[in-house]
Design a protein around this motif. Structure first.
Motif, PDB file in Angstrom:
ATOM      1  N   GLY A   1       0.786  -1.226   0.000  1.00  0.00           N
ATOM      2  CA  GLY A   1       0.000   0.000   0.000  1.00  0.00           C
ATOM      3  C   GLY A   1       0.813   1.269   0.000  1.00  0.00           C
ATOM      4  N   GLU A   2       2.093   1.211   0.357  1.00  0.00           N
ATOM      5  CA  GLU A   2       2.922   2.407   0.408  1.00  0.00           C
ATOM      6  C   GLU A   2       3.720   2.552  -0.889  1.00  0.00           C
ATOM      7  OE1 GLU A   2       5.049   3.547   3.843  1.00  0.00           O
ATOM      8  OE2 GLU A   2       3.724   2.478   5.229  1.00  0.00           O
ATOM      9  N   VAL A   3       3.751   3.776  -1.397  1.00  0.00           N
ATOM     10  CA  VAL A   3       4.358   4.054  -2.696  1.00  0.00           C
ATOM     11  C   VAL A   3       5.850   4.339  -2.554  1.00  0.00           C
ATOM     12  CG1 VAL A   3       4.363   5.652  -4.658  1.00  0.00           C
ATOM     13  CG2 VAL A   3       2.195   4.906  -3.652  1.00  0.00           C
ATOM     14  N   GLY A   4       6.634   3.754  -3.433  1.00  0.00           N
ATOM     15  CA  GLY A   4       8.073   3.999  -3.455  1.00  0.00           C
ATOM     16  C   GLY A   4       8.671   3.506  -4.755  1.00  0.00           C
ATOM     17  N   THR A   5       9.984   3.338  -4.781  1.00  0.00           N
ATOM     18  CA  THR A   5      10.681   2.863  -5.976  1.00  0.00           C
ATOM     19  C   THR A   5      10.513   1.357  -6.116  1.00  0.00           C
ATOM     20  OG1 THR A   5      12.322   4.619  -5.755  1.00  0.00           O
ATOM     21  CG2 THR A   5      12.914   2.750  -7.143  1.00  0.00           C
ATOM     22  N   VAL A   6      10.192   0.914  -7.333  1.00  0.00           N
ATOM     23  CA  VAL A   6       9.974  -0.507  -7.617  1.00  0.00           C
ATOM     24  C   VAL A   6      11.302  -1.161  -7.994  1.00  0.00           C
ATOM     25  CG1 VAL A   6       8.772  -2.171  -9.082  1.00  0.00           C
ATOM     26  CG2 VAL A   6       7.616  -0.061  -8.367  1.00  0.00           C
ATOM     27  N   TRP A   7      11.612  -2.248  -7.313  1.00  0.00           N
ATOM     28  CA  TRP A   7      12.826  -3.032  -7.577  1.00  0.00           C
ATOM     29  C   TRP A   7      12.435  -4.470  -7.882  1.00  0.00           C
ATOM     30  CZ3 TRP A   7      17.783  -0.779  -6.960  1.00  0.00           C
ATOM     31  CH2 TRP A   7      17.785   0.496  -6.374  1.00  0.00           C
ATOM     32  N   PHE A   8      13.354  -5.205  -8.517  1.00  0.00           N
ATOM     33  CA  PHE A   8      13.177  -6.635  -8.718  1.00  0.00           C
ATOM     34  C   PHE A   8      14.369  -7.371  -8.129  1.00  0.00           C
ATOM     35  CE2 PHE A   8      10.097  -5.274 -11.817  1.00  0.00           C
ATOM     36  CZ  PHE A   8       9.135  -6.274 -11.777  1.00  0.00           C
ATOM     37  N   ALA A   9      14.083  -8.285  -7.183  1.00  0.00           N
ATOM     38  CA  ALA A   9      15.129  -9.166  -6.673  1.00  0.00           C
ATOM     39  C   ALA A   9      15.444 -10.226  -7.722  1.00  0.00           C
ATOM     40  CB  ALA A   9      14.656  -9.827  -5.385  1.00  0.00           C
ATOM     41  N   ASP A  10      16.645 -10.781  -7.622  1.00  0.00           N
ATOM     42  CA  ASP A  10      17.108 -11.814  -8.568  1.00  0.00           C
ATOM     43  C   ASP A  10      17.087 -11.289  -9.999  1.00  0.00           C
ATOM     44  OD1 ASP A  10      17.178 -13.657  -6.368  1.00  0.00           O
ATOM     45  OD2 ASP A  10      15.019 -13.930  -6.612  1.00  0.00           O
ATOM     46  N   ALA A  11      17.453 -10.011 -10.164  1.00  0.00           N
ATOM     47  CA  ALA A  11      17.397  -9.368 -11.472  1.00  0.00           C
ATOM     48  C   ALA A  11      18.417  -9.964 -12.426  1.00  0.00           C
ATOM     49  CB  ALA A  11      17.650  -7.865 -11.322  1.00  0.00           C
TER      50      ALA A  11
ATOM     51  N   ASP B   1      -2.175  -8.660  -1.777  1.00  0.00           N
ATOM     52  CA  ASP B   1      -2.135  -9.922  -2.515  1.00  0.00           C
ATOM     53  C   ASP B   1      -0.916 -10.047  -3.422  1.00  0.00           C
ATOM     54  OD1 ASP B   1      -4.643 -10.722  -1.440  1.00  0.00           O
ATOM     55  OD2 ASP B   1      -5.655  -9.424  -2.893  1.00  0.00           O
ATOM     56  N   GLY B   2       0.009  -9.078  -3.345  1.00  0.00           N
ATOM     57  CA  GLY B   2       1.220  -9.143  -4.153  1.00  0.00           C
ATOM     58  C   GLY B   2       1.085  -8.607  -5.554  1.00  0.00           C
ATOM     59  N   TYR B   3      -0.021  -7.907  -5.862  1.00  0.00           N
ATOM     60  CA  TYR B   3      -0.192  -7.293  -7.174  1.00  0.00           C
ATOM     61  C   TYR B   3       0.513  -5.938  -7.207  1.00  0.00           C
ATOM     62  CZ  TYR B   3      -3.547 -10.780  -8.790  1.00  0.00           C
ATOM     63  OH  TYR B   3      -4.137 -11.952  -9.207  1.00  0.00           O
TER      64      TYR B   3
END
Length: 509
Positions: free
Chosen positions: A351-361, A394-396
């Motif tokens: 629910g909190e807005v911030g920078t989107v990252w991907f682990a295991d990139a 739900d992880g969306y």
């Protein structure tokens, strides 16, 4: 079909169909000509890892050249055909391309770009009628063998970001290098496993092939035994006609194409039989909620949205059924694990807005810029391209905007995309970009730059109408303080807004 990337596919099946010209290339022809071009690249001294630049409009030879470089273990650099000569020269020079293949249609741009003294030794081949100083591609190809080069290995594209926030960056993934058939083809896997693509299906690619998704997915269709139908240029009614005429089963779009399709008169939209279409993929830019809802209402629940980047650090996806439950979301993970952080790098809760990252990139590098490459990584081993958003319980994943587009007014973060989506819902608006402008009191003020459906309507009355419309749907601090009008906004052909062009224009400040 002989062993190679198309093994097992009927040689007589169309591999590429170009519309509206009607040019058809079979798999046998694509196999033979891409082998010849691979030999030609070797003959010109291009060994594994070398770069070849392609400056061409959408045409059958584009995929022929890409496959030739792919099977010769090269990086192939697609050059945006809408660039200025200086911008094109920068990409050719920065990529280290040793050979340029251009078309006579783009001869003026090609000649002007290669007038750069730093490119004096770059090889030059031209499709069509060659200019002075250029060799004929067809003549050079004709003497080459139609069998594979002895040292075949998988290459990859090296494409440049669209420059939405500054100068384009060359994105180079490690070369796969293995024998043909071992390419890590995520798009092909998604096509087959998630979208039900089978040999003989037909895929419509209406966007320019010098971009990652149109080029990569078209080649994945070939790896999957299907037919790629390429539009020479996007036209909304032509796209509908081609779906009917070619019995298209799968297609890929960007949101601005949806907007143009929806703005066709109802009688035109009803004219075409779209019943063959089983999946409509969209990506590349955020899709306004009401636009997507309207498309699902028209085409049915066949829209499949994915979120990724040319860097391929991660990906999410969402079906129409999921999206109707989670409107505005770009889905759950396909590659990597998304997480969201604040400005200090702390992971944020749902629910909190911030920078989107991907682990295991996945690994990649910005060509020639190790500092920029390092800057997109964090201590967790994740990577980010600077998008802002949040995850729900739900992880969306939901995207807000690019961090570079953020407007900070009176200390409050304002995300332009939300305002753009609202204004785009007004029938008088063809396109819109929301930017921040310096303000002595608030730091920045919100300014909407509008491309009206009817240029004659631009003026104070329409500006007041749009401001009033925004007030019915947005909090007061998000309502644009100023509405400006323009004949056309600077979007890339894949729908991304080149906001730095607006931001950098002193006359617009």
């Amino acid at each position: 079909m002989s062993p190679g990337p198309f093994e097992g596919t009927d040689p007589a099946r169309p591999a590429v169909i170009v519309e509206p010209s009607g040019v058809v290339v079979t798999y046998a022809e694509l196999e033979a000509r891409s082998n010849q071009a691979a030999h030609l690249f070797r003959h010109r001294g291009l060994r594994h890892g070398a770069r070849v630049a392609i400056l061409a409009e959408n045409r059958a030879e584009y995929l022929e050249l890409a496959w030739a470089a792919q099977r010769a273990g090269l990086y192939y650099v697609g050059v945006n055909t809408h660039l200025t000569p200086g911008e094109a020269a920068y990409i050719i020079r920065d990529s280290g391309a040793r050979l340029v293949v251009a078309t006579d249609v783009l001869g003026d741009l090609a000649e002007a770009a290669l007038a750069d003294p730093a490119l004096a030794t770059v090889g030059r081949l031209m499709l069509g009628e060659p200019r002075p100083g250029w060799e004929s591609y067809e003549d050079a190809l004709s003497s080459q063998p139609r069998t594979p080069v002895p040292d075949e290995s998988e290459g990859d594209f090296m494409l440049y970001s669209s420059g939405t926030t500054g100068r384009p960056k060359g994105i180079a993934r490690p070369l796969p290098g293995g024998p043909l058939g071992t390419y890590p083809d995520n798009a092909g896997r998604w096509l087959r496993e998630l979208l039900g693509f089978v040999p003989g299906d037909r895929y419509l690619s209406p966007a320019p092939l010098y971009h990652a998704a149109p080029l990569g997915w078209s080649m994945s269709v070939h790896r999957s035994g299907g037919t790629v139908v390429v539009l020479e240029r996007f036209d909304a009614e032509l796209a509908l006609a081609v779906i009917e005429r070619r019995r298209i089963t799968h297609s890929q779009w960007v949101p601005t194409m949806f907007v143009r399709l929806l703005k066709l008169p109802a009688r035109v939209r009803a004219r075409y039989d779209l019943s063959s279409l089983r999946q409509a993929v969209h990506a590349a830019a955020p899709c306004p909620v009401e636009v997507k809802r309207a498309m699902i209402g028209w085409w049915g629940p066949i829209l499949f949205e994915y979120y990724s980047s040319t860097e391929a650090i991660g990906a999410t996806a969402i079906t129409s059924e999921e999206w109707l439950r989670k409107p505005g979301s770009v889905g759950t993970p396909l590659l990597g694990r998304p997480y969201v952080t604040d400005d200090d790098g702390r992971e944020l809760p749902p629910g909190e807005v911030g920078t989107v990252w991907f682990a295991d990139a996945a690994e990649f590098a910005y060509h020639g810029d190790p500092g920029k490459t390092a800057a997109v990584r964090d201590g967790r081993g994740g990577a980010s391209v600077g998008d802002v958003g949040h995850l729900d319980e739900d992880g969306y994943l939901y995207l807000s905007d690019r961090r570079a587009h953020l407007v900070i007014s009176g200390g409050v973060n304002i995300y332009p995309r939300e305002i753009e989506d609202v204004l785009l819902g007004h029938p008088a608006v063809a396109d819109v970009a929301v930017v921040g402008r310096p303000d002595p009191e608030m730091g920045e003020r919100v300014v909407a730059i509008v491309q009206p459906e009817d240029p004659a309507a631009a003026g104070p009355d329409l500006g007041a109408e749009l401001t009033g419309f925004a007030r019915t749907k947005l909090a007061g601090f998000k309502v644009p303080r100023e509405i400006r009008f323009t004949a056309e906004l600077p979007r890339t052909p894949t729908g991304k807004m080149r906001k730095h062009v607006l931001t950098d224009d002193p006359a617009a400040s």
